[in-house]
Design a protein around this motif. Structure first.
Motif, PDB file in Angstrom:
ATOM      1  N   ASN A  49      16.612 -21.639  -5.901  1.00  0.00           N
ATOM      2  CA  ASN A  49      18.052 -21.923  -5.805  1.00  0.00           C
ATOM      3  C   ASN A  49      18.894 -20.657  -5.945  1.00  0.00           C
ATOM      4  O   ASN A  49      19.940 -20.650  -6.576  1.00  0.00           O
ATOM      5  N   GLY A  50      18.402 -19.562  -5.382  1.00  0.00           N
ATOM      6  CA  GLY A  50      19.136 -18.309  -5.414  1.00  0.00           C
ATOM      7  C   GLY A  50      19.008 -17.527  -6.705  1.00  0.00           C
ATOM      8  O   GLY A  50      19.654 -16.501  -6.879  1.00  0.00           O
ATOM      9  N   VAL A  51      18.179 -17.995  -7.634  1.00  0.00           N
ATOM     10  CA  VAL A  51      18.003 -17.328  -8.933  1.00  0.00           C
ATOM     11  C   VAL A  51      16.576 -16.803  -9.039  1.00  0.00           C
ATOM     12  O   VAL A  51      15.618 -17.553  -8.862  1.00  0.00           O
ATOM     13  N   TRP A  52      16.458 -15.511  -9.331  1.00  0.00           N
ATOM     14  CA  TRP A  52      15.140 -14.906  -9.496  1.00  0.00           C
ATOM     15  C   TRP A  52      14.550 -15.315 -10.841  1.00  0.00           C
ATOM     16  O   TRP A  52      15.235 -15.304 -11.855  1.00  0.00           O
ATOM     17  N   LEU A  53      13.277 -15.658 -10.850  1.00  0.00           N
ATOM     18  CA  LEU A  53      12.559 -16.054 -12.063  1.00  0.00           C
ATOM     19  C   LEU A  53      11.891 -14.813 -12.663  1.00  0.00           C
ATOM     20  O   LEU A  53      10.681 -14.620 -12.582  1.00  0.00           O
ATOM     21  N   ASP A  54      12.721 -13.956 -13.266  1.00  0.00           N
ATOM     22  CA  ASP A  54      12.238 -12.675 -13.792  1.00  0.00           C
ATOM     23  C   ASP A  54      11.140 -12.845 -14.835  1.00  0.00           C
ATOM     24  O   ASP A  54      10.167 -12.090 -14.840  1.00  0.00           O
ATOM     25  N   ASP A  55      11.285 -13.808 -15.732  1.00  0.00           N
ATOM     26  CA  ASP A  55      10.272 -13.998 -16.775  1.00  0.00           C
ATOM     27  C   ASP A  55       8.914 -14.347 -16.179  1.00  0.00           C
ATOM     28  O   ASP A  55       7.882 -13.852 -16.628  1.00  0.00           O
ATOM     29  N   VAL A  56       8.911 -15.179 -15.159  1.00  0.00           N
ATOM     30  CA  VAL A  56       7.657 -15.558 -14.500  1.00  0.00           C
ATOM     31  C   VAL A  56       7.053 -14.340 -13.813  1.00  0.00           C
ATOM     32  O   VAL A  56       5.840 -14.104 -13.901  1.00  0.00           O
ATOM     33  N   MET A  57       7.894 -13.545 -13.142  1.00  0.00           N
ATOM     34  CA  MET A  57       7.387 -12.348 -12.470  1.00  0.00           C
ATOM     35  C   MET A  57       6.816 -11.353 -13.475  1.00  0.00           C
ATOM     36  O   MET A  57       5.774 -10.741 -13.222  1.00  0.00           O
ATOM     37  N   ARG A  58       7.472 -11.200 -14.621  1.00  0.00           N
ATOM     38  CA  ARG A  58       6.972 -10.266 -15.644  1.00  0.00           C
ATOM     39  C   ARG A  58       5.597 -10.690 -16.160  1.00  0.00           C
ATOM     40  O   ARG A  58       4.707  -9.862 -16.326  1.00  0.00           O
ATOM     41  N   ILE A  59       5.428 -11.968 -16.389  1.00  0.00           N
ATOM     42  CA  ILE A  59       4.129 -12.473 -16.861  1.00  0.00           C
ATOM     43  C   ILE A  59       3.065 -12.245 -15.800  1.00  0.00           C
ATOM     44  O   ILE A  59       1.967 -11.761 -16.092  1.00  0.00           O
ATOM     45  N   ASP A  60       3.390 -12.556 -14.544  1.00  0.00           N
ATOM     46  CA  ASP A  60       2.415 -12.383 -13.468  1.00  0.00           C
ATOM     47  C   ASP A  60       2.051 -10.912 -13.272  1.00  0.00           C
ATOM     48  O   ASP A  60       0.891 -10.582 -13.012  1.00  0.00           O
TER      49      ASP A  60
END
Length: 136
Positions: A49-60
């Motif tokens: 929905n136009g919002v980056w999931l930074d926390d998920v990317m950091r974990i990955d």
């Protein structure tokens, strides 16, 4: 090595470098770091929905770096060579749609076995163990 300072710092993959990447980058820049580690990732998995999931990317990213180190994988491609999707290709929020929130259960989550399990009383277990010992 690739001959550049950026590539040399990546080869180190030390904790300081990883912390710097994770602390200073967000959104599309963080996605590019993820994309260089795993070129098959999809924008739709990390931009909702136009919002980056930074926390998920950091974990990955942390998981991928750990796996690459353990496996002795070759250096990832240099960051300047990583291409990201055009801004028009990114998912956008619908008009009137609120920002995504974390959905949590209303109460405690209880996991029950699919079939009821009968646990014998402690005295029955002790008797069965003693009987087995006497036979053997």
């Amino acid at each position: 090595g690739r001959g550049s300072a950026a590539a040399a710092s990546w080869v180190r993959m030390d904790d300081d470098f990883l912390e710097e990447v994770l602390a200073t980058k967000a959104g599309p820049d963080l996605f590019r770091e993820l994309l260089r580690l795993l070129p098959l990732v999809s924008v739709e998995d990390y931009c909702k929905n136009g919002v980056w999931l930074d926390d998920v990317m950091r974990i990955d990213i942390q998981i991928l770096v750990a796996h690459r180190i353990e496996a002795g994988a070759p250096d990832p491609q240099p960051l300047p060579e990583v291409t990201t999707p055009q801004a028009g290709a990114l998912p956008k929020a619908y008009p009137g749609q609120s920002m995504p929130t974390v959905v949590r259960p209303l109460g405690p989550t209880i996991v029950r076995p699919a079939t009821p399990t009968t646990i014998p009383p402690a005295s029955a277990v002790a008797m069965a163990t003693a009987a087995a010992a006497a036979v053997g």
